[in-house]
Design an enzyme around this catalytic site. Structure first.
Site, PDB file in Angstrom:
ATOM      1  N   SER A 127     -40.200  11.044 -18.720  1.00  0.00           N
ATOM      2  CA  SER A 127     -39.069  10.143 -18.476  1.00  0.00           C
ATOM      3  C   SER A 127     -38.916   9.169 -19.630  1.00  0.00           C
ATOM      4  O   SER A 127     -39.908   8.789 -20.271  1.00  0.00           O
ATOM      5  CB  SER A 127     -39.300   9.358 -17.179  1.00  0.00           C
ATOM      6  OG  SER A 127     -38.340   8.336 -17.013  1.00  0.00           O
ATOM      7  N   TYR A 140     -44.660   3.530 -12.669  1.00  0.00           N
ATOM      8  CA  TYR A 140     -44.076   4.848 -12.966  1.00  0.00           C
ATOM      9  C   TYR A 140     -43.915   5.033 -14.472  1.00  0.00           C
ATOM     10  O   TYR A 140     -44.293   6.070 -15.026  1.00  0.00           O
ATOM     11  CB  TYR A 140     -42.727   4.961 -12.262  1.00  0.00           C
ATOM     12  CG  TYR A 140     -41.907   6.172 -12.629  1.00  0.00           C
ATOM     13  CD1 TYR A 140     -42.163   7.406 -12.054  1.00  0.00           C
ATOM     14  CD2 TYR A 140     -40.844   6.067 -13.533  1.00  0.00           C
ATOM     15  CE1 TYR A 140     -41.387   8.521 -12.372  1.00  0.00           C
ATOM     16  CE2 TYR A 140     -40.073   7.166 -13.853  1.00  0.00           C
ATOM     17  CZ  TYR A 140     -40.356   8.393 -13.267  1.00  0.00           C
ATOM     18  OH  TYR A 140     -39.587   9.487 -13.596  1.00  0.00           O
TER      19      TYR A 140
END
Length: 246
Positions: A127, A140
């Site tokens: 990501s 995250y």
């Protein structure tokens, strides 16, 4: 980039980006096995579904031991709710890291022998949060940064038998986009911040994953491929333009 007859496992492949990846591999001719904690909501998902929690090491090892063959592993399972650091316990943040970093390591280790025999490949789904500040999803983002580094180390340790690469994914339009970006007006406003003028579709990520797993990428390993529509327009450019207009 045909993958006829190759066996592909996609973790977290029952919805969103994972389902798009699974569809792309199926369209390329692969035999797709989709793993997730819950059965798919759609009536005819691509490939064969196996219920599996990738955080359960024993279950993961049992699953891969039962596979007769594996050519490609896509570590897609992951995600996190939006929550500021001080609003959640350390244990909750640890679970986010477990799902997004430790679980892909567990899965990759369990799949290694199969992949080595097949001279196969691993595609990590990273990501853009791993390369920039991620307020609201800090754990995250940290996990995704670690995942990218893990993939580069794997690529060196497991060469020349197994190739390992990462897709660095930006904003994707899925059935859950409203949870992050609001209604259609909100999605459109967010899309305007992307240089290519739209959010990615799951099929965009799927096509990139198929490429990295295919013979067309036979000399690509340890790479991080951005799939983010050009990234984000630097805020200082808009600030400078606004100053000029005044």
């Amino acid at each position: 980039m045909e993958l006829n007859g190759r066996v592909v496992v996609v973790t977290g492949g029952t919805r969103g980006v994972g389902a798009g990846i699974a569809r792309s591999f199926a369209q390329a001719g692969a035999d797709v096995v989709v793993c997730a904690r819950r059965p798919p909501e759609v009536p005819s998902p691509p490939g064969r579904f196996v219920e599996l929690d990738v955080r359960d090491g024993d279950a993961v090892r049992h699953f891969f031991a039962a596979l007769p063959r594996l050519d490609v592993l896509v570590n897609n399972a992951g995600g996190a709710p939006c929550q500021l650091l001080a609003d959640a316990s350390p244990e909750r943040h640890a679970r986010v890291v477990e799902l997004n970093l430790l679980a892909p390591l567990t899965v990759s280790l369990a799949a290694y022998d199969h992949l080595k025999r097949a001279r196969g490949s691993i595609v990590m789904i990273g990501s853009v949060s791993g390369g920039r500040p991620s307020p609201g999803t800090a754990a995250y983002g940290a996990a995704k940064a670690g995942l990218e580094n893990l993939a580069r180390s794997m690529a060196v340790e497991w060469a020349p038998h197994v190739r390992v690469n990462t897709l660095v994914v930006g904003m994707v339009r899925t059935e859950r986009s409203h949870l992050h970006y609001g209604d259609e007006e909100g999605v459109a406003a967010v899309a305007r911040t992307v240089p290519l003028g739209r959010l990615a579709e799951p099929s965009d990520v799927g096509a990139a994953a198929v490429f990295l797993a295919s013979d067309a990428a036979a000399y690509i390993s340890g790479a991080s491929l951005p799939v983010h529509g050009g990234g984000e327009r630097p805020a200082f450019l808009d600030a400078a333009t606004a100053r000029e207009e005044t």
